[in-house]
Design a protein around this motif. Structure first.
Motif, PDB file in Angstrom:
ATOM      1  N   GLY A 171     -20.930 -21.329  17.249  1.00 29.86           N
ATOM      2  CA  GLY A 171     -19.927 -22.282  16.769  1.00 29.86           C
ATOM      3  C   GLY A 171     -20.380 -22.760  15.395  1.00 29.86           C
ATOM      4  N   VAL A 172     -19.587 -22.469  14.370  1.00 28.68           N
ATOM      5  CA  VAL A 172     -19.958 -22.911  13.018  1.00 28.68           C
ATOM      6  C   VAL A 172     -19.466 -24.353  12.851  1.00 28.68           C
ATOM      7  CG1 VAL A 172     -19.673 -22.520  10.545  1.00 28.68           C
ATOM      8  CG2 VAL A 172     -19.955 -20.580  12.093  1.00 28.68           C
ATOM      9  N   VAL A 173     -20.426 -25.261  12.704  1.00 27.49           N
ATOM     10  CA  VAL A 173     -20.103 -26.697  12.660  1.00 27.49           C
ATOM     11  C   VAL A 173     -20.537 -27.314  11.325  1.00 27.49           C
ATOM     12  CG1 VAL A 173     -20.037 -27.049  15.159  1.00 27.49           C
ATOM     13  CG2 VAL A 173     -22.231 -27.203  13.979  1.00 27.49           C
ATOM     14  N   GLY A 184     -20.728 -11.291  -2.897  1.00 31.24           N
ATOM     15  CA  GLY A 184     -21.096 -11.811  -4.212  1.00 31.24           C
ATOM     16  C   GLY A 184     -21.519 -13.258  -4.175  1.00 31.24           C
ATOM     17  N   ARG A 185     -22.079 -13.695  -3.053  1.00 27.90           N
ATOM     18  CA  ARG A 185     -22.553 -15.074  -2.971  1.00 27.90           C
ATOM     19  C   ARG A 185     -24.037 -15.026  -2.653  1.00 27.90           C
ATOM     20  NH1 ARG A 185     -19.264 -19.266   0.867  1.00 27.90           N
ATOM     21  NH2 ARG A 185     -20.388 -18.161   2.487  1.00 27.90           N
ATOM     22  N   ASN A 186     -24.444 -15.422  -1.461  1.00 26.17           N
ATOM     23  CA  ASN A 186     -25.879 -15.428  -1.145  1.00 26.17           C
ATOM     24  C   ASN A 186     -26.361 -14.035  -0.732  1.00 26.17           C
ATOM     25  OD1 ASN A 186     -26.263 -18.417  -1.193  1.00 26.17           O
ATOM     26  ND2 ASN A 186     -24.717 -18.291   0.410  1.00 26.17           N
ATOM     27  N   SER A 230     -24.654 -11.101   6.933  1.00 28.94           N
ATOM     28  CA  SER A 230     -23.887 -11.083   5.708  1.00 28.94           C
ATOM     29  C   SER A 230     -22.531 -11.726   5.997  1.00 28.94           C
ATOM     30  CB  SER A 230     -23.723  -9.632   5.230  1.00 28.94           C
ATOM     31  OG  SER A 230     -23.201  -9.601   3.928  1.00 28.94           O
ATOM     32  N   HIS A 231     -21.728 -11.897   4.973  1.00 26.99           N
ATOM     33  CA  HIS A 231     -20.443 -12.598   5.141  1.00 26.99           C
ATOM     34  C   HIS A 231     -19.330 -11.745   4.541  1.00 26.99           C
ATOM     35  CE1 HIS A 231     -18.193 -16.104   6.204  1.00 26.99           C
ATOM     36  NE2 HIS A 231     -18.000 -16.576   4.990  1.00 26.99           N
ATOM     37  N   LEU A 232     -18.151 -11.817   5.132  1.00 27.04           N
ATOM     38  CA  LEU A 232     -17.026 -10.998   4.665  1.00 27.04           C
ATOM     39  C   LEU A 232     -16.188 -11.753   3.633  1.00 27.04           C
ATOM     40  CD1 LEU A 232     -15.912  -9.449   8.076  1.00 27.04           C
ATOM     41  CD2 LEU A 232     -17.114  -8.288   6.206  1.00 27.04           C
ATOM     42  N   ALA A 243     -19.419 -11.154  11.524  1.00 28.94           N
ATOM     43  CA  ALA A 243     -18.012 -11.512  11.761  1.00 28.94           C
ATOM     44  C   ALA A 243     -17.771 -13.021  11.720  1.00 28.94           C
ATOM     45  CB  ALA A 243     -17.557 -10.954  13.109  1.00 28.94           C
ATOM     46  N   ASN A 244     -16.843 -13.454  10.878  1.00 28.90           N
ATOM     47  CA  ASN A 244     -16.300 -14.810  10.901  1.00 28.90           C
ATOM     48  C   ASN A 244     -15.155 -14.846  11.928  1.00 28.90           C
ATOM     49  OD1 ASN A 244     -14.470 -13.189   9.605  1.00 28.90           O
ATOM     50  ND2 ASN A 244     -14.650 -14.191   7.611  1.00 28.90           N
ATOM     51  N   THR A 245     -14.314 -15.869  11.860  1.00 33.50           N
ATOM     52  CA  THR A 245     -13.203 -15.935  12.827  1.00 33.50           C
ATOM     53  C   THR A 245     -12.292 -14.718  12.712  1.00 33.50           C
ATOM     54  OG1 THR A 245     -13.191 -18.351  12.828  1.00 33.50           O
ATOM     55  CG2 THR A 245     -11.172 -17.259  13.559  1.00 33.50           C
ATOM     56  N   ALA A 246     -11.930 -14.371  11.468  1.00 37.80           N
ATOM     57  CA  ALA A 246     -10.975 -13.270  11.281  1.00 37.80           C
ATOM     58  C   ALA A 246     -11.493 -12.000  11.943  1.00 37.80           C
ATOM     59  CB  ALA A 246     -10.728 -13.033   9.792  1.00 37.80           C
ATOM     60  N   PRO A 257     -17.624 -17.578  14.390  1.00 38.71           N
ATOM     61  CA  PRO A 257     -16.332 -18.194  14.082  1.00 38.71           C
ATOM     62  C   PRO A 257     -16.476 -19.682  13.759  1.00 38.71           C
ATOM     63  CG  PRO A 257     -16.570 -17.934  16.443  1.00 38.71           C
ATOM     64  CD  PRO A 257     -17.783 -17.291  15.818  1.00 38.71           C
ATOM     65  N   GLY A 258     -15.742 -20.129  12.755  1.00 40.06           N
ATOM     66  CA  GLY A 258     -15.667 -21.548  12.432  1.00 40.06           C
ATOM     67  C   GLY A 258     -14.255 -22.042  12.672  1.00 40.06           C
ATOM     68  N   ILE A 259     -13.332 -21.623  11.820  1.00 38.13           N
ATOM     69  CA  ILE A 259     -11.976 -22.177  11.867  1.00 38.13           C
ATOM     70  C   ILE A 259     -11.306 -21.945  13.228  1.00 38.13           C
ATOM     71  CG2 ILE A 259     -10.751 -20.135  10.928  1.00 38.13           C
ATOM     72  CD1 ILE A 259     -10.089 -23.708   9.750  1.00 38.13           C
TER      73      ILE A 259
HETATM   74  C1  PLP Z   1     -18.022 -20.887   7.135  1.00 39.16           C
HETATM   75  C2  PLP Z   1     -18.736 -19.689   7.524  1.00 39.16           C
HETATM   76  C3  PLP Z   1     -18.362 -18.974   8.671  1.00 39.16           C
HETATM   77  C4  PLP Z   1     -17.129 -19.308   9.478  1.00 39.16           C
HETATM   78  O1  PLP Z   1     -15.993 -18.836   8.793  1.00 39.16           O
HETATM   79  P1  PLP Z   1     -14.529 -19.030   9.424  1.00 39.16           P
HETATM   80  O2  PLP Z   1     -13.623 -18.334   8.478  1.00 39.16           O
HETATM   81  O3  PLP Z   1     -14.300 -20.509   9.452  1.00 39.16           O
HETATM   82  O4  PLP Z   1     -14.565 -18.446  10.766  1.00 39.16           O
HETATM   83  C5  PLP Z   1     -19.145 -17.906   9.055  1.00 39.16           C
HETATM   84  N1  PLP Z   1     -20.231 -17.550   8.325  1.00 39.16           N
HETATM   85  C6  PLP Z   1     -20.595 -18.192   7.193  1.00 39.16           C
HETATM   86  C7  PLP Z   1     -21.780 -17.737   6.433  1.00 39.16           C
HETATM   87  C8  PLP Z   1     -19.872 -19.276   6.752  1.00 39.16           C
HETATM   88  O5  PLP Z   1     -20.242 -19.908   5.642  1.00 39.16           O
END
Ligand code: PLP
Length: 452
Positions: free
Chosen positions: A60-62, A164-166, A196-198, A240-243, A258-260
């Motif tokens: 859970g991304v809080v 292109g971020r961290n 990594s992040h998408l 994987a993020n929420t999407a 997932p966060g959102i």
């Molecule tokens: C905010 C964040 C998420 C969550 O992204 P959502 O689009 O809200 O699911 C996941 N990973 C990283 C590194 C983030 O900064």
């Protein structure tokens, strides 16, 4: 008695009603967060990755005070829904979660935003918090802290797969490996993850987006191969993020983030509505009307006279403004100087004798308030000072005329994420269904005055 009082709040008992009345006296607006919706959203996300025994865990991304929903209640609701990890960007929020009683036996916590030279790695390592490392100074600092403590740091190696971020770029990764490998062999750091992040919220119908995500996945896998070859294979990978949790099952790996989705929204309205993804928005933002009065046709409303009342009408003050996080870009215009400009302001649900009406911000949003044209007589519509109106909620049905944070995002030209995270903490957060969702040992961790 007005029609707009306390719209369908689930009180758990008398104390909840007392808390609600106190919140109304404290501030003329409230953010009401449904912990059951949040728990169920998390339970759904866990089921999407195949359930608790699938080999894929869910974080859970809080971060950012749980996207404005309140750090601790949201974290506990996420755990109640089956999350086994929590994630925050800033390290102080990760430390706070541990201090507030979410111990390492309960869940892993990962934190990822820092500058490698000042972050309190010693406190994080001591509190059993996993840390992201994505720069050479970061590796040096985490190693120094771990050595000093005599306790290995749990490290997630951040790689830049195309965002292109961290994170380490493919070209810079050999230098990172040269530092990481001996530290891992020595036991100063434990390589837990690679992550990594998408960059794009996947829209299956936009081929360029799909292709760029595909490229990120390939790059991500290359990094894994290089870590394996160097003898520091990650125990888990996460991308994987929420999407991607919702629509890219092939990249769930061992953990998704997932966060959102936890807060009940799809990441991008291009993906549809929350309902399409079996998510329920958890926050309702409501306010009690200030002055309600009759004005004549042609009356200028708010700074700049950008809105002139088209007819004899009544107006109502909503006592929330940009100092509360209501975007000034959600102002509603009909005129700009002599030029006619039409721009819809942010929506507000107001109950009238003729049913629920969706009305809009008229003229500029001010610091502490904005104005709504009721498009009719307040007397006839039965709208009064003190009535509770709703800016956004879960978006129940057509007849219910309930806006969502996506509607506010459209009006303000932004995304739902920014709508919640901008809401200032002077707006009380109140929690519904806490006793139903949380075990008693968690319930006592929360501020009792915030429970409905
Ligand atoms: C905010 C964040 C998420 C969550 O992204 P959502 O689009 O809200 O699911 C996941 N990973 C990283 C590194 C983030 O900064």
């Amino acid at each position: 008695m007005s029609m707009n009082v306390a719209p369908e709040i689930s009180f758990s008992g008398e104390q909840g009603k007392v808390n609600y009345a106190a919140a109304l006296r404290q501030y003329p607006a409230q953010a009401i967060v449904d912990l059951k919706a949040m728990r169920d959203n998390m339970a759904h996300l866990v089921s999407v990755v195949g359930g608790p025994h699938s080999g894929t865990a869910v974080m859970g991304v809080v971060k950012a005070d749980a996207y404005g929903h309140g750090l601790l209640p949201s974290a506990l609701a996420a755990l109640a829904g089956g999350a086994t990890w929590l994630g925050t960007a800033q390290s102080h929020e990760a430390l706070l979660l541990r201090k507030l009683g979410i111990g390492p036996e309960r869940c892993h916590i990962l934190t990822w935003v820092y500058n490698g030279t000042q972050v309190p790695f010693d406190e994080l390592i001591a509190a059993d918090i996993d840390v992201s490392v994505g720069s050479l100074p970061g590796i040096d600092a985490v190693a120094a802290a771990a050595r000093k403590l005599g306790k290995p740091a749990r490290v997630h190696v951040k790689v830049d797969s195309g965002f292109g971020r961290n994170g380490f770029t493919p070209a810079g990764f050999d230098a990172a490996l040269a530092k990481l490998v001996p530290l891992a062999k020595e036991g100063v750091i434990e390589i837990i993850g690679q992550w990594s992040h998408l960059a794009v919220a996947d829209s299956p119908d936009v081929p360029e987006f799909v292709a760029s995500t595909d490229r990120q996945i390939e790059t991500f896998k290359d990094f894994t191969r290089r870590m394996e070859a160097a003898g520091i294979a990650p125990q888990i990978r996460h991308l994987a993020n929420t999407a991607a949790t919702l629509d890219r099952p092939e990249i769930h790996f061992e953990l998704t983030r997932p966060g959102i989705g936890l807060y009940g929204y799809e990441p991008d309205p291009a993906m549809g509505t929350p309902r399409d993804w079996h998510l329920t928005p958890a926050m309702r933002l409501q306010a009690q009307l200030g002055t309600v009065k009759d004005v004549e046709a042609g009356h200028g409303i708010s700074y700049g006279r950008t809105y002139l009342t088209p007819d004899n009408t009544s107006t109502a003050i909503v006592p929330l403004g940009y100092a509360d996080g209501i975007h000034r870009s959600a102002s509603g215009f009909d005129m700009e100087g002599a030029k006619h400009v039409e721009k819809h302001g942010g929506p507000v649900r107001i109950m009238t004798t003729q049913g629920a009406r969706l009305l809009r911000v008229c003229g500029r949003v001010c610091m502490d308030q904005f104005i709504v044209d009721l498009h009719g007589s307040a007397d006839e519509l039965g709208v009064h000072e003190g009535d509770t109106v709703e800016l956004f909620g879960p978006g129940r049905g057509e007849d219910f005329a309930e806006p969502t944070a996506d509607d506010w995002a459209r009006a303000a030209d932004t995304i739902s994420y920014e709508i919640f995270t901008c809401l200032r903490n002077r707006i009380p957060r109140l929690y519904e269904h806490a006793a139903e969702v949380l075990p008693s040992e968690d319930l006592v961790k929360l501020d009792a005055s915030t429970l409905l």
